[in-house]
Design an enzyme around this catalytic site. Sequence first.
Site, PDB file in Angstrom:
ATOM      1  N   SER A  78       2.654 -11.943  -5.613  1.00 33.89           N
ATOM      2  CA  SER A  78       3.730 -12.321  -6.527  1.00 33.89           C
ATOM      3  C   SER A  78       4.377 -13.608  -6.047  1.00 33.89           C
ATOM      4  O   SER A  78       4.397 -13.898  -4.843  1.00 33.89           O
ATOM      5  CB  SER A  78       4.782 -11.214  -6.591  1.00 33.89           C
ATOM      6  OG  SER A  78       5.957 -11.647  -7.262  1.00 33.89           O
ATOM      7  N   TYR A  93      10.672  -5.157  -2.902  1.00 33.73           N
ATOM      8  CA  TYR A  93       9.455  -5.565  -3.616  1.00 33.73           C
ATOM      9  C   TYR A  93       8.941  -6.891  -3.079  1.00 33.73           C
ATOM     10  O   TYR A  93       7.744  -7.043  -2.800  1.00 33.73           O
ATOM     11  CB  TYR A  93       9.755  -5.670  -5.104  1.00 33.73           C
ATOM     12  CG  TYR A  93       8.621  -6.226  -5.946  1.00 33.73           C
ATOM     13  CD1 TYR A  93       7.585  -5.414  -6.375  1.00 33.73           C
ATOM     14  CD2 TYR A  93       8.611  -7.572  -6.324  1.00 33.73           C
ATOM     15  CE1 TYR A  93       6.544  -5.922  -7.150  1.00 33.73           C
ATOM     16  CE2 TYR A  93       7.578  -8.087  -7.104  1.00 33.73           C
ATOM     17  CZ  TYR A  93       6.557  -7.264  -7.516  1.00 33.73           C
ATOM     18  OH  TYR A  93       5.538  -7.773  -8.279  1.00 33.73           O
TER      19      TYR A  93
END
Length: 286
Positions: free
Chosen positions: A178, A191
């Site tokens: 990500s 995350y």
Amino acid sequence: MLKHKPNGQPPQEQDRQPGRETEMVPQPEFEPRYPSAGRLAGKTALITGGDSGIGRAVSVLFAREGADVAIVYLEEDEDAEETKRLVEEEGGECLLIRGDIGSASFCADAVKQTVAQFGGLDVLVNNAAEQHVDEDVGDISEKQLARTFRTNVYGYFYMTQAALPHLTRSATIINTASVTAYRGQTVLVDYSATKGAVVSFTRSLSQQLAKEGIRVNAVAPGPIWTPLIPASFAADKVAEFGQHVPLGRAGQPNEVAPCHLFLACEDSSYMTGQVLHPNGGEMVGS
């Protein structure tokens, strides 16, 4: 041609993780944008989180390029069945495997089922992930922290460990990281930390497996319109999602899947340990 709306999405949210693609408005764009070139003809791919979002787009694109596909998903049966239908429309065979990648025994069983069904395994796509919004790092509970790492990091390790005995020279592993691994995200601290771990996992594993002829790379998407978004953020934030990047909009899953295809096929035969960045123009470290 892309059908995206430059001004964003209608306000919406979902009250459960993982989100459901069937409930999203507009539906994410997953359709491959080009005819097949047979890049994965005769290959078998196992894709975690393949039922929806980026995973669905990857599954359908791989099928168009000639692969049979095993899809691992948590509990989104309706999304998974629709993806299976789409894969089969492209001419691929599709195996659905329901379960939690946070379990090492489940990952071993998923690989076993895949090999039994298709006779081997050529491409592993570690893609499944979860995220939870917290304004304050102090609000992240021990249970949430463990769960996020179990899915986003342990699951990648477990699935890789299970797959490796079946991977031969020219096999590939692609991990979905990500943009948050590079520039962080104030309300997704745990995350973001897991995605940083995915980048390091990719780089380290690529060095270990290079002598075996197995390539390991990653894709680090930016803001992509997937079920994670309405399942994570308040409706007003969803309406603005993606507008901060230079291209001014959220990306679509079928704008990310070609990166996975490139890394899965021989087009990227001289690349390992690398990360591709379909992120709408954010400048981040490689």
